[in-house]
Design a protein around this motif. Structure first.
Motif, PDB file in Angstrom:
ATOM      1  N   VAL A  54       0.651  -1.259  -0.041  1.00 31.34           N
ATOM      2  CA  VAL A  54      -0.141   0.112   0.175  1.00 31.34           C
ATOM      3  C   VAL A  54       0.794   1.134   0.110  1.00 31.34           C
ATOM      4  N   MET A  55       1.889   1.139   0.772  1.00 37.81           N
ATOM      5  CA  MET A  55       2.768   2.313   1.075  1.00 37.81           C
ATOM      6  C   MET A  55       3.629   2.808  -0.411  1.00 37.81           C
ATOM      7  N   THR A  56       3.819   1.608  -1.098  1.00 33.59           N
ATOM      8  CA  THR A  56       4.616   1.488  -2.388  1.00 33.59           C
ATOM      9  C   THR A  56       3.670   2.212  -3.512  1.00 33.59           C
ATOM     10  N   GLU A  66      10.497   3.978  -3.530  1.00 31.73           N
ATOM     11  CA  GLU A  66      11.243   3.331  -2.801  1.00 31.73           C
ATOM     12  C   GLU A  66      11.214   3.744  -1.395  1.00 31.73           C
ATOM     13  N   GLN A  67      10.762   4.812  -1.068  1.00 34.89           N
ATOM     14  CA  GLN A  67      10.719   5.343   0.410  1.00 34.89           C
ATOM     15  C   GLN A  67       9.959   4.710   1.442  1.00 34.89           C
ATOM     16  N   GLY A  68       8.988   3.793   0.851  1.00 36.61           N
ATOM     17  CA  GLY A  68       7.882   3.016   1.802  1.00 36.61           C
ATOM     18  C   GLY A  68       8.965   1.778   2.231  1.00 36.61           C
ATOM     19  N   PHE A 135       9.636  -7.012   1.253  1.00 37.20           N
ATOM     20  CA  PHE A 135      10.226  -6.926   0.155  1.00 37.20           C
ATOM     21  C   PHE A 135       9.113  -7.528  -0.950  1.00 37.20           C
ATOM     22  N   ILE A 136       8.489  -8.601  -0.756  1.00 41.09           N
ATOM     23  CA  ILE A 136       7.432  -9.142  -1.689  1.00 41.09           C
ATOM     24  C   ILE A 136       6.383  -8.056  -2.068  1.00 41.09           C
ATOM     25  N   GLY A 137       5.804  -7.364  -0.724  1.00 40.50           N
ATOM     26  CA  GLY A 137       4.891  -6.251  -1.150  1.00 40.50           C
ATOM     27  C   GLY A 137       5.312  -5.258  -1.942  1.00 40.50           C
ATOM     28  N   PHE A 138       6.801  -5.016  -1.687  1.00 43.12           N
ATOM     29  CA  PHE A 138       7.224  -3.932  -2.490  1.00 43.12           C
ATOM     30  C   PHE A 138       7.342  -4.325  -4.112  1.00 43.12           C
ATOM     31  N   SER A 142       5.741  -2.576  -7.452  1.00 46.93           N
ATOM     32  CA  SER A 142       6.847  -1.924  -8.151  1.00 46.93           C
ATOM     33  C   SER A 142       7.139  -2.596  -9.507  1.00 46.93           C
ATOM     34  N   GLY A 143       7.147  -3.970  -9.246  1.00 48.22           N
ATOM     35  CA  GLY A 143       7.331  -4.955 -10.466  1.00 48.22           C
ATOM     36  C   GLY A 143       8.508  -5.794 -10.204  1.00 48.22           C
ATOM     37  N   PHE A 144       8.633  -7.082 -10.748  1.00 46.54           N
ATOM     38  CA  PHE A 144       9.839  -7.915 -10.375  1.00 46.54           C
ATOM     39  C   PHE A 144      10.905  -7.708 -11.474  1.00 46.54           C
ATOM     40  N   GLY A 145      12.019  -8.277 -11.200  1.00 41.37           N
ATOM     41  CA  GLY A 145      13.202  -8.393 -12.120  1.00 41.37           C
ATOM     42  C   GLY A 145      14.333  -9.338 -11.406  1.00 41.37           C
TER      43      GLY A 145
END
Length: 257
Positions: A54-56, A66-68, A135-138, A142-145
């Motif tokens: 949610v924060m991201t 990235e601040q969240g 990290f998974i929530g982020f 934001s997308g995987f890589g």
């Protein structure tokens, strides 16, 4: 090096809780362990993952993606610093095996190193789970890589090292300064005072907001004008390096970390 490996394995095995041999006790052990995992650990991880997501999402719209996750990582490191001081004091100062280990042909650096690694492994399991959930929530937001996934794996295992290292250094300084104190009660009081001072410092780092609410906090994060983040960026410099690598998906930044 061989002494270090042997001692670390022995120390970790000594701290492991053994399953009772009796059938009834063994069953109760399994049930309570399962309840703790299902009712405490997993819900905590889900909540952290949702908060990170949610924060991201909110910060992406505000221009501070990235601040969240940086806030979550810094907060976890601050908690490790607060809780780890007492752990390291007990491991280094009040451990019952010290009097048996000192006469052995073990170098002091090996003794300190294996106790640090053992404390790190035994005290960081829950932190590993919470970090990887955040990290998974982020990543979901934001997308995987490939580089991002690699950064998550490396970061989950290495982020707790610096806070615990600070605690180890502080512990050795306290031991040296108060080496005449043999009472565990007196030492616990000293550690408690230092812990309160750390908590006060962290709370003061939340200052500068016009009212502590979610909207103001998200705005301060997006504007990169958050005193907590600024303070923790100095104290836990490695967190910023990892989050930058995670956000940019840069292998070079990950190698710098």
């Amino acid at each position: 090096m061989e002494n270090f490996k042997i001692l670390t394995n022995l120390f970790v095995n000594k701290q492991e809780m053994r399953v009772p041999k009796e059938h009834r006790d063994s069953k109760a052990y399994t049930v309570f362990g399962g309840m703790a995992m299902l009712l405490i650990m997993i819900p905590c991880c889900i909540i952290v993952g949702m908060v990170a997501y949610v924060m991201t999402e909110a910060l992406i719209e505000a221009g501070g993606c990235e601040q969240g996750i940086l806030f979550i990582v810094h907060f976890m490191s601050a908690c490790s610093l607060i809780l780890g001081l007492n752990v390291m004091i007990n491991v280094l100062y009040f451990s019952a095996d010290v009097e048996y280990l000192l006469p052995l042909p073990i170098r002091p650096i090996e003794l300190v190193a294996f106790k640090f690694v053992s404390a790190y492994l035994s005290e960081s399991i829950m932190e590993f789970m919470i970090l990887i959930s955040g990290f998974i929530g982020f990543l979901l937001a934001s997308g995987f890589g490939i580089v991002k996934i690699l950064a998550v794996l490396i970061g989950t295992l290495t982020l707790p090292i610096i806070p615990l290292g600070y605690c180890g250094i502080a512990g050795m300084i306290i031991i040296y300064v108060f080496r005449g104190i043999k009472s565990r009660t007196h030492m616990n009081r000293i550690v408690a005072i230092l812990t309160i001072l750390m908590i006060v410092f962290i709370l003061l780092s939340f200052g500068g907001l016009k009212g502590l609410n979610v909207t103001n906090y998200i705005t301060s994060l997006a504007a990169n004008d958050n005193s907590f983040i600024a303070s923790m960026n100095i104290l836990f410099f490695h967190n910023k390096l990892l989050v930058d690598a995670l956000h940019d998906g840069s292998i070079i930044e990950l190698l710098i970390y």
